[in-house]
Enzyme design. Structure first.
Site, PDB file in Angstrom:
ATOM      1  N   CYS A 141      25.887  -3.147 -25.714  1.00  0.00           N
ATOM      2  CA  CYS A 141      26.363  -2.103 -24.800  1.00  0.00           C
ATOM      3  C   CYS A 141      27.825  -1.805 -25.105  1.00  0.00           C
ATOM      4  CB  CYS A 141      26.214  -2.595 -23.358  1.00  0.00           C
ATOM      5  SG  CYS A 141      26.755  -1.395 -22.124  1.00  0.00           S
ATOM      6  N   HIS A 184      17.831   1.526 -20.759  1.00  0.00           N
ATOM      7  CA  HIS A 184      19.173   0.938 -20.753  1.00  0.00           C
ATOM      8  C   HIS A 184      20.177   1.904 -20.100  1.00  0.00           C
ATOM      9  CE1 HIS A 184      22.557  -1.392 -22.872  1.00  0.00           C
ATOM     10  NE2 HIS A 184      23.158  -0.313 -22.391  1.00  0.00           N
ATOM     11  N   GLU A 185      20.148   3.172 -20.527  1.00  0.00           N
ATOM     12  CA  GLU A 185      21.139   4.149 -20.047  1.00  0.00           C
ATOM     13  C   GLU A 185      20.909   4.515 -18.575  1.00  0.00           C
ATOM     14  OE1 GLU A 185      23.634   4.386 -21.801  1.00  0.00           O
ATOM     15  OE2 GLU A 185      22.781   3.694 -23.684  1.00  0.00           O
ATOM     16  N   HIS A 188      22.274   2.104 -16.160  1.00  0.00           N
ATOM     17  CA  HIS A 188      23.718   2.279 -15.904  1.00  0.00           C
ATOM     18  C   HIS A 188      23.954   3.156 -14.663  1.00  0.00           C
ATOM     19  CE1 HIS A 188      26.063   0.385 -19.070  1.00  0.00           C
ATOM     20  NE2 HIS A 188      25.276   0.876 -20.016  1.00  0.00           N
TER      21      HIS A 188
HETATM   22 ZN   LIG Z   1      25.169   0.161 -21.951  1.00  0.00          ZN
END
Ligand SMILES: [Zn+2]
Length: 204
Positions: A141, A184-185, A188
């Site tokens: 990341c 993953h994004e 966030h």
């Molecule tokens: Zn990330």
């Protein structure tokens, strides 16, 4: 007279409760616009090693209003996020709003499932559905430099986002590595980092 007060009170209360129930999308504020309009195309990427950055990275992000999506500020933000994730100093495959200091629902994802592997920008992104086996894969990341981990992720997803040209909600079925990047994004945007889901972590 008493009953008139009661009626007025009940009416005011009803309006208050109704307005609380509406999910209002507040447009970009002054500070957010100032962050976007900075002169540098390369945005500062927040890291968990800074306390203030970490708090922002752990906060939930808000949607963009239609007014925002039609604005020059949004176009500028999309261009700068793309510039930042592709910059050799970052060299990422994805980036999310909080990583550039903005708690707004936007992700840039490299589409390894499309010819030429272009990046796409997805405002108001959400995972509508996740299925298939949970396959472990290596992740890093931009906000946690120097570390990597093994993260189990779903192999199939449906992602939804607002098309800024039509303002319509688009739903796409994605699988493979691109589905991992979306997961993953979009994590966030809910203040979740891959380290929360990893079954092992290591220093690179
Ligand atoms: Zn990330």
């Amino acid at each position: 007279m008493k009953s008139l007060f009661k009626t007025i009170f009940a009416a005011v209360l009803a309006i208050f409760l109704f307005s609380c129930g509406q999910s209002q999308t507040a447009s970009l504020n002054k500070a957010e616009k100032a962050l976007i309009s900075g002169s540098d195309s390369l945005m500062r990427v927040l890291t968990i090693f800074d306390k203030a950055d970490s708090l922002l990275l752990r906060s939930k992000s808000n949607d963009f209003s239609e007014k925002d999506l039609r604005s020059e500020a949004f176009k500028s933000l999309a261009a700068k996020m793309l510039y930042t994730v592709k910059d050799p100093s970052q060299d990422g495959v994805g980036i999310a709003g909080p990583q550039v200091g903005l708690n707004r629902r936007i992700v840039c994802v490299q589409r390894f499932d499309k010819p030429g592997e272009p990046f796409g920008v997805y405002p108001n992104a959400r995972l509508d559905s996740l299925w298939g086996e949970k396959a472990p894969g290596r992740e890093g990341c931009l906000s946690i430099p120097g570390w990597a981990g093994r993260v189990p992720r779903f192999t199939n997803i449906i992602v939804s986002y607002t098309d800024p040209n039509t303002m319509k909600t688009v739903r796409e079925t994605v699988d493979g590595f691109t589905a991992v990047i979306f997961q993953h994004e979009i994590d966030h945007l809910d203040g979740i980092l891959y380290t929360d889901r990893a079954d092992s972590l290591w220093v690179m």
